[in-house]
Design an enzyme around this catalytic site. Sequence first.
Site, PDB file in Angstrom:
ATOM      1  N   ASP A 106       0.826  -1.211   0.000  1.00  0.00           N
ATOM      2  CA  ASP A 106       0.000   0.000   0.000  1.00  0.00           C
ATOM      3  C   ASP A 106       0.860   1.261   0.000  1.00  0.00           C
ATOM      4  O   ASP A 106       0.409   2.319   0.423  1.00  0.00           O
ATOM      5  CB  ASP A 106      -0.938   0.000   1.212  1.00  0.00           C
ATOM      6  CG  ASP A 106      -0.173   0.006   2.533  1.00  0.00           C
ATOM      7  OD1 ASP A 106       0.918  -0.603   2.587  1.00  0.00           O
ATOM      8  OD2 ASP A 106      -0.658   0.609   3.513  1.00  0.00           O
ATOM      9  N   GLU A 107       2.092   1.138  -0.498  1.00  0.00           N
ATOM     10  CA  GLU A 107       3.005   2.284  -0.553  1.00  0.00           C
ATOM     11  C   GLU A 107       3.113   2.821  -1.977  1.00  0.00           C
ATOM     12  O   GLU A 107       3.299   2.065  -2.932  1.00  0.00           O
ATOM     13  CB  GLU A 107       4.390   1.882  -0.041  1.00  0.00           C
ATOM     14  CG  GLU A 107       5.368   3.047   0.001  1.00  0.00           C
ATOM     15  CD  GLU A 107       6.719   2.661   0.554  1.00  0.00           C
ATOM     16  OE1 GLU A 107       6.894   2.748   1.789  1.00  0.00           O
ATOM     17  OE2 GLU A 107       7.597   2.258  -0.224  1.00  0.00           O
TER      18      GLU A 107
END
Length: 257
Positions: free
Chosen positions: A156-157
Amino acid sequence: SMISAIIFIASFSMIMLWVATRIRNLSMNVIRFSNEIDIPVPEVTYRDELKELGNRFRLLANAVHTEKSALEHQASHDSLTDIPNRSFFEQELDRAISNSNRDTDRFALLICDLNKFKQVNDTYGHQVGDEVIKIASDRLTSCLREEDIVARMGGDEFALILKNVGCEQVQSVAKKIIAYFSTPVSAEGHALDVGISIGASIYPQDGADADFLMKHADIAMYRAKQASDHFAFFSGNMSNKGRVRQHKQLHQTREYP
């Protein structure tokens, strides 16, 4: 003489038959090769077999070019979101550094991390998690200009490069993104409160090479996780909560959407 003419005609006919056979065999090989690599080559019918072969070669060349472009795109883009991946982003970051004049062409590197993604993934499953990642990608892209870059670094980066921007503009864009992510994400029938944290480093004062810029933006992002506004510039001293380093205002370029 009549005998010489007959011999000439016979020889010419044999040569033409040989050429026609070679053309036909080559055409069959092109079709076979196309089938083997799963590239469709439409059937074409001309009385002129040489013209037919030439057309098949053009169709095959176009198909190979299209396939090559698709493979290159696949290698440089994230399969889930179809935005640039880590490899592409690292190349673009190196290019931005090498193309920059340190006195004028400054840019910002932003590292973004979703705040509650693990909780969402664990509670609702990977299908919902994947949908959240795709929506996050769309939201980030919509907040940027065409010349900026957004990439999925993994999980989720995400990472952003904002070109030719000043401190106030970086902060404005970050606040806009954070405000956008404060609205729930609708995924698979669920309204999910996800949120996002953003850390920023500025080239060249926060790092003259890609490794330092990435490291310092990452440090700032973890600092932002603890801040009430979920945003932080990199500072040599990240222990002061809520402290934002004041960078020199840089020249402004195209406005953000």
